[in-house]
Design a protein around this motif. Structure first.
Motif, PDB file in Angstrom:
ATOM      1  N   UNK A  34      -6.219   8.837   2.637  1.00 26.14           N
ATOM      2  CA  UNK A  34      -4.906   8.192   2.468  1.00 26.14           C
ATOM      3  C   UNK A  34      -4.167   8.807   1.291  1.00 26.14           C
ATOM      4  N   UNK A  37      -3.275  12.705   2.366  1.00 28.00           N
ATOM      5  CA  UNK A  37      -2.281  12.958   3.399  1.00 28.00           C
ATOM      6  C   UNK A  37      -1.305  11.813   3.596  1.00 28.00           C
ATOM      7  N   UNK A  38      -1.575  10.695   2.969  1.00 25.26           N
ATOM      8  CA  UNK A  38      -0.768   9.511   3.225  1.00 25.26           C
ATOM      9  C   UNK A  38      -1.354   8.705   4.381  1.00 25.26           C
ATOM     10  N   UNK A  40       0.109   7.188   6.955  1.00 26.26           N
ATOM     11  CA  UNK A  40       0.636   7.438   8.302  1.00 26.26           C
ATOM     12  C   UNK A  40       0.100   8.736   8.895  1.00 26.26           C
ATOM     13  N   UNK A  41      -0.038   9.716   8.051  1.00 26.28           N
ATOM     14  CA  UNK A  41      -0.501  11.021   8.532  1.00 26.28           C
ATOM     15  C   UNK A  41      -1.999  11.056   8.764  1.00 26.28           C
ATOM     16  N   UNK A 121      -0.817   2.294  -5.136  1.00 23.40           N
ATOM     17  CA  UNK A 121       0.542   2.476  -5.650  1.00 23.40           C
ATOM     18  C   UNK A 121       1.454   3.107  -4.603  1.00 23.40           C
ATOM     19  N   UNK A 122       0.983   4.155  -3.957  1.00 28.19           N
ATOM     20  CA  UNK A 122       1.895   4.958  -3.154  1.00 28.19           C
ATOM     21  C   UNK A 122       1.930   4.615  -1.676  1.00 28.19           C
ATOM     22  N   UNK A 123       0.980   3.822  -1.213  1.00 28.22           N
ATOM     23  CA  UNK A 123       0.979   3.457   0.207  1.00 28.22           C
ATOM     24  C   UNK A 123       1.353   1.998   0.408  1.00 28.22           C
ATOM     25  N   UNK A 125       4.052   0.464   0.853  1.00 33.62           N
ATOM     26  CA  UNK A 125       5.017   0.156   1.894  1.00 33.62           C
ATOM     27  C   UNK A 125       4.404   0.167   3.291  1.00 33.62           C
ATOM     28  N   UNK A 126       3.274   0.855   3.424  1.00 34.78           N
ATOM     29  CA  UNK A 126       2.640   0.930   4.739  1.00 34.78           C
ATOM     30  C   UNK A 126       1.906  -0.359   5.096  1.00 34.78           C
ATOM     31  N   UNK A 176       2.333   7.607 -12.205  1.00 39.67           N
ATOM     32  CA  UNK A 176       2.889   8.921 -11.938  1.00 39.67           C
ATOM     33  C   UNK A 176       1.986  10.046 -12.431  1.00 39.67           C
ATOM     34  N   UNK A 177       1.149   9.739 -13.422  1.00 35.83           N
ATOM     35  CA  UNK A 177       0.244  10.784 -13.941  1.00 35.83           C
ATOM     36  C   UNK A 177      -0.612  11.388 -12.834  1.00 35.83           C
ATOM     37  N   UNK A 180       0.545  14.753 -11.658  1.00 32.28           N
ATOM     38  CA  UNK A 180       0.614  15.959 -12.497  1.00 32.28           C
ATOM     39  C   UNK A 180      -0.575  16.148 -13.434  1.00 32.28           C
TER      40      UNK A 180
ATOM     41  N   UNK B  41       7.476   6.907   9.296  1.00 36.07           N
ATOM     42  CA  UNK B  41       7.774   5.754  10.154  1.00 36.07           C
ATOM     43  C   UNK B  41       9.174   5.821  10.743  1.00 36.07           C
ATOM     44  N   UNK B 125       5.468  14.220  -0.530  1.00 34.86           N
ATOM     45  CA  UNK B 125       4.276  14.716   0.153  1.00 34.86           C
ATOM     46  C   UNK B 125       4.527  15.036   1.619  1.00 34.86           C
ATOM     47  N   UNK B 176      10.211   4.472 -10.802  1.00 39.59           N
ATOM     48  CA  UNK B 176       9.575   3.230 -10.388  1.00 39.59           C
ATOM     49  C   UNK B 176      10.539   2.051 -10.368  1.00 39.59           C
TER      50      UNK B 176
END
Lengths: 207, 207
Positions: A34, A37-38, A40-41, A121-123, A125-126, A176-177, A180, B41, B125, B176
């Motif tokens: 996850x 690739x996220x 959804x992918x 944090x980044x998924x 919304x899914x 966000x770290x 990077x 989506x 991504x 954010x």
DNA sequence: TTACAAACCAAGCGCTTGCTTGGTATTGTC
DNA sequence: GACAATACCAAGCAAGCGCTTGGTTTGTAA
């Protein structure tokens, strides 16, 4: 209590799946995929292949693909809340507590459990609205820790901005770290990075 | 030069699509949908419906779905780089310049072009590696603005942390805000939020 | 050994996806 | 007003998606 001890006790209480078991292994691989690739992918076929089973067999362990995402998030929050609490209890002053929280969150994101944390944090919304509500409840405990400490610093006059704003800014900044920060190649250690965050907030490093 | 003037000159130079034209309208709707539901989506049928054409007709304007995402990002960066430069030139001291940059980025994210800016941050991504490289080049100009200002403050001794770390933390923190900042219902204006960010960094508001 | 549940496989269903195709309006230009 | 070029439609294809199904293997305990 060490990190590993905390994990073990959570496993014993059945709040987190044993990474050696089938379910735990799947969740670990799911977090990795996850994040990579996220959500959804990542297909159920990817997930199944990662643990060496057929795609259909996944649905013996989880009813839907989303249930897997939710499980990753829930277990991650449980683990990290426990880690945060432990880190804070070891510190004395509000400043030290803040440092402990920053350091713990950076470690959550960039350390071993980082994949799962990044997913959280980044998924986000899914996740379906219903699941979001469930997970949010768990997050509240976690957030209260931060607000207490930031409130104390504010009362001391050592923090010029509103605690709830600062916390939200830090959520973004620290998460966000993951995009990077690469400790392996060069320069900044996790402690060094923690120092930088504290310095940014006007708390010089104490050598 | 006003925001609108900047936009107009970019349109004249063909660096940004006119939002009144077919292409511009599609990109605007795409940004809205990508932010709302995420790139994956959002289907080409959604995109087509949003501008009132058939899904197949999209491919007359763009070769692939990804090309739409890339176009949103490229045009967003172009616009925001121009806005940042203008905001900075209007300011005198490094501190004022920093405030101008923070304010401009907050506005980029939470203002009218906010949807596109959020896409740039959160759908990164979903862009292919090749496209990422192209877009990254554009970002460099933009980032150099920040590092100059932060470097100046560092030299003045008014910033305790490393500029490049601070910039990355701010990237996360400011981006954010899109997940929680709701100016319409209550309290914090954009200027107020900017004050809070500056205060967090140890720069009290100058009333 | 038997009984039974948990874990898994092999196959594929029904649907959605990004994208293509061949043809038809609409628009701008001289 | 002829004529491209541009913009669009209607239909659908091939591939991939989440998930289901019916049946087989594996583990556990009496």
């Amino acid at each position: 209590m060490s990190q590993n001890q905390i994990l073990q006790s959570l496993i014993a209480e059945n709040l987190v799946s044993d990474p050696k078991g089938a379910r735990g292994r799947l969740l670990k691989e799911a977090a990795r995929l996850f994040r990579e690739k996220g959500y959804e992918r990542t297909t159920v076929r990817d997930l199944a292949a990662a643990v060496g089973i057929q795609s259909g067999s996944l649905f013996h362990h989880f009813r839907t693909k989303e249930e897997i995402l939710k499980a990753v998030m829930v277990e991650t929050i449980r683990l990290n809340t426990a880690l945060m609490q432990a880190a804070m209890e070891a510190a004395e002053t509000p400043k030290d507590k803040l440092r402990a929280l920053v350091r713990a969150e950076l470690e959550s994101i960039n350390g071993q459990t980082g994949e799962a944390m990044a997913v959280l944090v980044f998924e986000w919304r899914s996740l379906s609205a219903d699941s979001q509500a469930d997970v949010l409840e768990l997050r509240d405990i976690y957030e209260a820790l931060w607000l207490d400490v930031l409130g104390a610093l504010r009362d001391q006059g050592r923090l010029l901005a509103e605690p709830f704003v600062v916390r939200r800014m830090l959520t973004g900044a620290l998460s966000w770290t993951v995009t990077w920060y690469r400790p392996e190649r060069g320069g900044l250690t996790l402690d060094g990075l923690t120092d930088q965050v504290m310095a940014m907030l006007g708390f010089p490093a104490t050598p």
